[in-house]
Design a protein around this motif. Structure first.
Motif, PDB file in Angstrom:
ATOM      1  N   GLU A 127       0.830  14.119 -13.661  1.00 49.90           N
ATOM      2  CA  GLU A 127       0.908  13.498 -12.346  1.00 49.90           C
ATOM      3  C   GLU A 127       1.162  14.516 -11.248  1.00 49.90           C
ATOM      4  O   GLU A 127       0.625  14.414 -10.154  1.00 49.90           O
ATOM      5  CB  GLU A 127       2.048  12.463 -12.291  1.00 49.90           C
ATOM      6  N   PRO A 137       3.935   2.717  -3.567  1.00 51.51           N
ATOM      7  CA  PRO A 137       3.722   3.718  -4.619  1.00 51.51           C
ATOM      8  C   PRO A 137       3.837   5.151  -4.111  1.00 51.51           C
ATOM      9  O   PRO A 137       4.283   6.034  -4.831  1.00 51.51           O
ATOM     10  CB  PRO A 137       2.303   3.427  -5.109  1.00 51.51           C
ATOM     11  N   ASN A 138       3.451   5.400  -2.870  1.00 51.53           N
ATOM     12  CA  ASN A 138       3.554   6.748  -2.311  1.00 51.53           C
ATOM     13  C   ASN A 138       4.999   7.196  -2.198  1.00 51.53           C
ATOM     14  O   ASN A 138       5.306   8.366  -2.383  1.00 51.53           O
ATOM     15  CB  ASN A 138       2.883   6.813  -0.940  1.00 51.53           C
ATOM     16  N   PHE A 139       5.909   6.277  -1.898  1.00 47.79           N
ATOM     17  CA  PHE A 139       7.315   6.639  -1.793  1.00 47.79           C
ATOM     18  C   PHE A 139       7.884   7.041  -3.143  1.00 47.79           C
ATOM     19  O   PHE A 139       8.626   8.009  -3.251  1.00 47.79           O
ATOM     20  CB  PHE A 139       8.138   5.495  -1.193  1.00 47.79           C
ATOM     21  N   SER A 140       7.545   6.317  -4.202  1.00 51.42           N
ATOM     22  CA  SER A 140       8.069   6.666  -5.524  1.00 51.42           C
ATOM     23  C   SER A 140       7.491   7.999  -6.003  1.00 51.42           C
ATOM     24  O   SER A 140       8.177   8.791  -6.641  1.00 51.42           O
ATOM     25  CB  SER A 140       7.791   5.558  -6.535  1.00 51.42           C
ATOM     26  N   ASP A 141       6.210   8.266  -5.698  1.00 47.19           N
ATOM     27  CA  ASP A 141       5.627   9.561  -6.044  1.00 47.19           C
ATOM     28  C   ASP A 141       6.323  10.690  -5.311  1.00 47.19           C
ATOM     29  O   ASP A 141       6.556  11.758  -5.869  1.00 47.19           O
ATOM     30  CB  ASP A 141       4.133   9.595  -5.708  1.00 47.19           C
ATOM     31  N   THR A 142       6.670  10.458  -4.064  1.00 51.01           N
ATOM     32  CA  THR A 142       7.345  11.476  -3.267  1.00 51.01           C
ATOM     33  C   THR A 142       8.712  11.793  -3.844  1.00 51.01           C
ATOM     34  O   THR A 142       9.107  12.963  -3.907  1.00 51.01           O
ATOM     35  CB  THR A 142       7.481  11.002  -1.800  1.00 51.01           C
ATOM     36  N   ILE A 163       0.836  -1.208   0.000  1.00 50.91           N
ATOM     37  CA  ILE A 163       0.000   0.000   0.000  1.00 50.91           C
ATOM     38  C   ILE A 163       0.866   1.250   0.000  1.00 50.91           C
ATOM     39  O   ILE A 163       0.572   2.226  -0.693  1.00 50.91           O
ATOM     40  CB  ILE A 163      -0.949  -0.009   1.220  1.00 50.91           C
ATOM     41  N   LEU A 164       1.969   1.247   0.746  1.00 54.76           N
ATOM     42  CA  LEU A 164       2.802   2.438   0.901  1.00 54.76           C
ATOM     43  C   LEU A 164       3.860   2.618  -0.188  1.00 54.76           C
ATOM     44  O   LEU A 164       4.297   3.742  -0.429  1.00 54.76           O
ATOM     45  CB  LEU A 164       3.489   2.426   2.266  1.00 54.76           C
ATOM     46  N   LYS A 199       8.142  13.910  -6.985  1.00 52.55           N
ATOM     47  CA  LYS A 199       7.758  15.275  -6.609  1.00 52.55           C
ATOM     48  C   LYS A 199       8.958  16.067  -6.099  1.00 52.55           C
ATOM     49  O   LYS A 199       9.109  17.251  -6.418  1.00 52.55           O
ATOM     50  CB  LYS A 199       6.663  15.248  -5.545  1.00 52.55           C
ATOM     51  N   PHE A 238      -0.241  19.048  -7.484  1.00 51.85           N
ATOM     52  CA  PHE A 238       0.416  19.241  -6.197  1.00 51.85           C
ATOM     53  C   PHE A 238       1.269  20.514  -6.153  1.00 51.85           C
ATOM     54  O   PHE A 238       1.813  20.846  -5.115  1.00 51.85           O
ATOM     55  CB  PHE A 238       1.294  18.034  -5.866  1.00 51.85           C
TER      56      PHE A 238
END
Length: 135
Positions: free
Chosen positions: A119, A31-36, A28-29, A39, A123
């Motif tokens: 993407e 994908p959030n790390f790669s997006d971070t 779950i977590l 960004k 933000f």
């Protein structure tokens, strides 16, 4: 042979269940790390564009002339050569794009691929969006 009835420890089933739960949390977590990271790279490129913009403005103010079109191809290299940027300045954005000088708006922009632009754009602040140009 004497058998212990008060053995302490976890059963194999309990260990497997804990590992399965941790695996689900990681999935779950992740994908959030790669997006971070993406960004952060884009924000870093925007900050670099701001610094380069200030270097261009300083160059134009001191020289009393606008940056010529033939200097825009290798903008960062030119500004390093002219001593308006330090020699350890990044010559290319971390996102793989390029820096381009928008002489109309007097600002350096970072080019992003279309997928990165869609993407990340939600933000970014309005101030940051003016430093982005879609490829």
């Amino acid at each position: 042979m004497k058998r212990l009835t008060n053995e302490k420890g976890f059963t194999l089933l309990e260990v497997v269940i804990v590992l399965a739960v941790l695996g689900v949390i990681f999935l779950i977590l992740a994908p959030n790390f790669s997006d971070t990271i993406t960004k952060a790279k884009i924000k870093s490129d925007i900050q670099s564009a701001r610094v380069i913009t200030e270097a261009v403005r300083l160059y134009e103010a001191e020289k009393g002339t606008e940056l010529s079109a033939n200097n825009q191809g290798a903008l960062v290299d030119f500004l390093i050569q002219e001593k308006y940027l330090e020699s350890n300045s990044k010559t290319a954005p971390q996102t793989g794009g390029t820096y381009t000088y928008d002489s109309t708006n007097k600002i350096v922009k970072v080019s992003l691929s279309a997928d990165l632009n869609t993407e990340v754009t939600p933000f970014l602040t309005e101030e940051e969006k003016k430093f982005i140009v879609s490829s």
